[in-house]
Scaffold this motif. Structure first.
Motif, mmCIF file in Angstrom:
data_model
loop_
_atom_site.group_PDB
_atom_site.id
_atom_site.type_symbol
_atom_site.label_atom_id
_atom_site.label_comp_id
_atom_site.label_asym_id
_atom_site.label_seq_id
_atom_site.Cartn_x
_atom_site.Cartn_y
_atom_site.Cartn_z
ATOM 1 N N ILE A 280 -4.769 34.014 -9.040
ATOM 2 C CA ILE A 280 -3.885 33.029 -9.665
ATOM 3 C C ILE A 280 -4.581 32.407 -10.870
ATOM 4 N N CYS A 281 -3.773 31.872 -11.746
ATOM 5 C CA CYS A 281 -4.284 31.018 -12.809
ATOM 6 C C CYS A 281 -3.902 29.598 -12.425
ATOM 7 N N PRO A 282 -4.889 28.735 -12.158
ATOM 8 C CA PRO A 282 -4.550 27.376 -11.750
ATOM 9 C C PRO A 282 -3.928 26.545 -12.872
ATOM 10 N N LYS A 283 -4.294 26.817 -14.103
ATOM 11 C CA LYS A 283 -3.754 26.042 -15.220
ATOM 12 C C LYS A 283 -2.284 26.396 -15.477
ATOM 13 N N CYS A 284 -1.973 27.687 -15.483
ATOM 14 C CA CYS A 284 -0.594 28.143 -15.711
ATOM 15 C C CYS A 284 0.242 28.076 -14.436
ATOM 16 N N ASN A 285 -0.427 27.916 -13.285
ATOM 17 C CA ASN A 285 0.221 27.927 -11.978
ATOM 18 C C ASN A 285 1.085 29.174 -11.812
ATOM 19 N N ARG A 286 0.418 30.330 -11.994
ATOM 20 C CA ARG A 286 1.145 31.598 -11.855
ATOM 21 C C ARG A 286 0.257 32.622 -11.168
ATOM 22 N N TRP A 287 0.913 33.584 -10.521
ATOM 23 C CA TRP A 287 0.228 34.734 -9.953
ATOM 24 C C TRP A 287 -0.054 35.690 -11.094
ATOM 25 N N THR A 288 -1.165 36.392 -11.042
ATOM 26 C CA THR A 288 -1.485 37.325 -12.124
ATOM 27 C C THR A 288 -0.908 38.712 -11.867
ATOM 28 N N GLU A 289 -0.420 38.952 -10.664
ATOM 29 C CA GLU A 289 0.234 40.227 -10.378
ATOM 30 C C GLU A 289 1.494 39.983 -9.550
ATOM 31 N N THR A 290 2.397 40.936 -9.585
ATOM 32 C CA THR A 290 3.642 40.809 -8.835
ATOM 33 C C THR A 290 3.404 41.166 -7.373
ATOM 34 N N LYS A 291 4.370 40.826 -6.546
ATOM 35 C CA LYS A 291 4.308 41.210 -5.139
ATOM 36 C C LYS A 291 4.411 42.724 -5.043
ATOM 37 N N CYS A 292 3.850 43.274 -3.983
ATOM 38 C CA CYS A 292 3.942 44.722 -3.796
ATOM 39 C C CYS A 292 5.350 45.084 -3.300
ATOM 40 N N SER A 293 5.629 46.355 -3.246
ATOM 41 C CA SER A 293 6.971 46.815 -2.865
ATOM 42 C C SER A 293 7.131 47.003 -1.357
ATOM 43 N N ASP A 294 6.076 46.800 -0.581
ATOM 44 C CA ASP A 294 6.135 46.963 0.867
ATOM 45 C C ASP A 294 6.767 45.724 1.493
ATOM 46 N N SER A 295 7.961 45.877 2.054
ATOM 47 C CA SER A 295 8.668 44.727 2.634
ATOM 48 C C SER A 295 7.998 44.190 3.896
ATOM 49 N N ASN A 296 7.044 44.921 4.444
ATOM 50 C CA ASN A 296 6.324 44.472 5.627
ATOM 51 C C ASN A 296 4.916 43.972 5.309
ATOM 52 N N CYS A 297 4.587 43.835 4.048
ATOM 53 C CA CYS A 297 3.253 43.393 3.651
ATOM 54 C C CYS A 297 3.021 41.956 4.116
ATOM 55 N N ASN A 298 1.985 41.779 4.917
ATOM 56 C CA ASN A 298 1.676 40.444 5.440
ATOM 57 C C ASN A 298 1.241 39.474 4.355
ATOM 58 N N TYR A 299 0.729 39.979 3.243
ATOM 59 C CA TYR A 299 0.290 39.110 2.149
ATOM 60 C C TYR A 299 1.464 38.639 1.300
ATOM 61 N N CYS A 300 2.351 39.546 0.980
ATOM 62 C CA CYS A 300 3.415 39.235 0.015
ATOM 63 C C CYS A 300 4.666 38.618 0.622
ATOM 64 N N ILE A 301 4.913 38.893 1.886
ATOM 65 C CA ILE A 301 6.182 38.484 2.490
ATOM 66 C C ILE A 301 6.416 36.966 2.420
ATOM 67 N N ASN A 302 5.370 36.177 2.573
ATOM 68 C CA ASN A 302 5.525 34.716 2.569
ATOM 69 C C ASN A 302 4.946 34.056 1.326
ATOM 70 N N ARG A 303 4.638 34.856 0.315
ATOM 71 C CA ARG A 303 4.027 34.298 -0.900
ATOM 72 C C ARG A 303 5.032 33.433 -1.641
ATOM 73 N N PRO A 304 4.661 32.189 -1.934
ATOM 74 C CA PRO A 304 5.585 31.294 -2.646
ATOM 75 C C PRO A 304 5.752 31.726 -4.115
ATOM 76 N N GLU A 305 6.784 31.222 -4.762
ATOM 77 C CA GLU A 305 7.029 31.559 -6.160
ATOM 78 C C GLU A 305 5.865 31.127 -7.049
ATOM 79 N N LYS A 306 5.342 29.942 -6.805
ATOM 80 C CA LYS A 306 4.195 29.414 -7.541
ATOM 81 C C LYS A 306 3.037 29.244 -6.574
ATOM 82 N N PRO A 307 1.811 29.556 -6.990
ATOM 83 C CA PRO A 307 0.683 29.462 -6.060
ATOM 84 C C PRO A 307 0.269 28.035 -5.699
ATOM 85 N N LEU A 308 0.471 27.090 -6.591
ATOM 86 C CA LEU A 308 0.087 25.705 -6.323
ATOM 87 C C LEU A 308 1.331 24.845 -6.181
ATOM 88 N N PRO A 309 1.248 23.843 -5.304
ATOM 89 C CA PRO A 309 2.401 22.947 -5.168
ATOM 90 C C PRO A 309 2.606 22.156 -6.461
#
Length: 76
Positions: A44-73
């Protein structure tokens, strides 16, 4: 923005992220050091509050399935 590192935790404005500050990789937009966010296996970039890569295409990926739109509240 206040960033601290303590015992494997990066604290950005009082929000804790298990991971590390990557001293060798910078944001392509603002040039700030990226932070590896272990819970989502992504950078993530904390200043831009963005992920540097998109979610993967695996709908069962434990990392991406619950990833919020923005990394920081929203801290505004």
């Amino acid at each position: 923005m206040k960033i601290e590192v303590r015992n494997g935790v990066v604290i950005v404005n009082n929000f804790e992220i298990v991971g590390f500050v990557d001293e060798e990789n910078n944001c392509m937009i603002c040039e700030m050091n990226l932070i590896y966010y272990e819970d989502y296996d992504a950078y993530i970039c904390p200043k831009c509050n963005r992920w540097t890569e998109t979610k993967c295409s695996d709908s069962n990926c434990n990392y991406c399935i619950n990833r919020p739109e923005k990394p920081l509240p929203n801290t505004e």
